[in-house]
Design a protein around this motif. Structure first.
Motif: not given
Length: 491
Positions: A16-40
């Protein structure tokens, strides 16, 4: 501290598109801080899991441009990354909780629990677990087990405590444990509940920041208690604003104006546009600029610009943004996307259609498209030799001067050996000179006669792409139809 975040969808339906928004914010935060984005994949809701849903989700994220450091398809040092493959781990942690007295077996049947809920409703109380199994003696437990009851396990909420934490979006948040009820951590079928499983997995996967929707805020005190009982360090929490519909109510998965990700992909939307649009749902880059690439978003994103207020899913803005990205696309690339839609709808090129011809027709409608599927609704007249005159076209062609213009254009077109936009302009120029008409009176009758409508893209290119045989046949039929209508009306 190295940032580690996760997105953990349940494979119980479409992405769902709402879930993608949450995933995107996680992804952007991780990449911005040179961190790791994990899928579970949280697949412990066995009855609702949908075959193929996990693959659809992973494909959807790949299409959107996400990359994950660890996940069910890539593995990683903290795997496995499907919860059903981690069941022994949850049992080990349940034993740890039992050892420190943080949990107890609950023998209540579904019927008993339902009766408690109904009684609470009758009394106007919030339904909470009564705690009837919390202080059972060993003998009482043994007797219930002899009845054949298999227990679930509940967490024993400590009384009189205040749970306080700093939410990275909402600020300081507190909960009183006296307002919480003992909750199930392990069901009687040995499947962990979300409140328990998510803590174990996040702790073992070294998740530093839990970024999720506002609806999970009320889950946080229970989960903090589990962290503390297990002796794990708590992550930082950030609860994102809800995505709202046009009525400013929580966005539903069944909202007809909002589609699952795979539908946007099938329709030929550009993933860059979807990502850009979703990034602005509850987050501001600062300034007036709204068109941002994924790399731009990574550079600018942080949680300090996430709003506490709900974000409205504005379908008109999505269409505008999608259209803006389509306009920037090389027409040849857009044509490739259109070919997919033609195949999807079973359309074939007309006899005169070539690869170059299709590029030209796509170019006629690029400015009006938000997705590749739009072409199918816009360009029908170029794919079907037969044409219907709409009411406006009939009104235009009813004028004697208009019929004269069409007739003369037909004569000039029949004898013309050149079929190009420039040759068509010269025909109109000659008609203007001969008949003394110009502007709408000159062009609109021909457009109506060859396309069936008075609206459309560049007329000279339209005529060229329709091909000479189609233009001649359509013009003749249009004149014949209008003349017949005039004859019928005069009788």
């Amino acid at each position: 501290m190295s940032v580690r975040v996760r997105y953990a969808p349940s494979p119980t339906g479409h992405l769902h598109i709402g879930g993608v928004r949450t995933a995107l914010f996680n992804y952007l935060f991780a990449k911005h801080h040179d961190g790791a984005f994990i899928l579970r994949i949280e697949d412990t809701d066995l009855e609702r899991n949908v075959v193929g849903a996990e693959d659809e989700m992973l494909d959807g994220f790949r299409w959107l441009g996400f990359e994950w450091a660890e996940g069910p398809d890539t593995g990683g040092q903290y795997g496995p990354y499907r919860c059903t493959e981690r069941l022994p781990i949850y049992q080990e942690h349940l034993a740890r909780l039992a050892k420190v007295g943080a949990v107890y077996p609950c023998y209540c049947t579904p019927e008993e629990l339902q009766a408690d809920k109904e009684l609470a409703a009758q009394d106007g109380r919030v339904a909470r677990y009564s705690g009837r199994c919390r202080h059972l003696t060993t003998e009482q437990r043994r007797a219930l087990e002899q009845e054949g009851r298999k227990p679930s396990w509940r967490f024993a909420i400590p009384p009189g405590e205040t749970i306080l934490f700093e939410d990275l979006v909402r600020g300081e948040v507190s909960f009183e444990t006296d307002e919480l009820s003992d909750f199930v951590v392990m069901k009687s079928n040995d499947i962990p509940t979300y409140q328990f499983q998510v803590v174990v997995d996040d702790a073992l996967m070294k998740i530093t920041h839990v970024i999720r929707g506002e609806e999970h805020l009320s889950n946080t005190p229970w989960q903090i208690l589990v962290y503390r009982a297990l002796g794990y360090e708590e992550p930082r929490f950030a609860h994102l604003p809800q995505v709202l519909n046009s009525d400013r109510k929580k966005l539903s998965k069944r909202d007809p104006n909002v589609q699952p990700v795979h539908v946007y992909r099938e329709k030929g939307y550009l993933p860059e546009a979807i990502v850009n649009f979703l990034a602005l749902l509850g987050w501001s880059p600062g300034g007036e600029e709204e068109l941002l690439s994924l790399d731009d978003l990574v550079q600018r994103f942080d949680l300090d610009r996430v709003s506490r207020s709900g974000a409205v899913f504005d379908t008109q803005k999505l269409q505008w943004m999608a259209s803006t990205y389509i306009k920037k696309l090389p027409v040849e690339v857009l044509t490739d996307l259109v070919r997919v839609q033609l195949e999807r709808f079973g359309w074939e090129l007309p006899p005169h259609g070539t690869g170059e011809w299709l590029v030209n027709v796509v170019g006629l409608y690029q400015e009006k498209m938000a997705c590749a599927e739009d072409f199918v609704g816009l360009a029908k007249t170029f794919f079907e030799s037969e044409m219907q005159l709409d009411e406006e076209a009939l009104q235009v062609l009813a004028d004697p001067v208009a019929r004269q213009v069409v007739k003369r254009y037909l004569e000039l077109a029949e004898s013309d050996t050149e079929w190009t936009p420039e040759a068509s302009r010269l025909r109109f120029k000659q008609i203007q000179s001969e008949l003394g008409v110009k502007g709408r009176q000159l062009f609109m009758p021909v457009r109506a006669a060859v396309s069936g409508t008075v609206h459309g893209p560049d007329l000279q290119l339209t005529i060229t792409c329709l091909s000479k045989p189609w233009v001649l046949e359509r013009a003749k039929k249009a004149l014949s139809h209008v003349d017949k209508q005039g004859s019928d009306a005069s009788q």
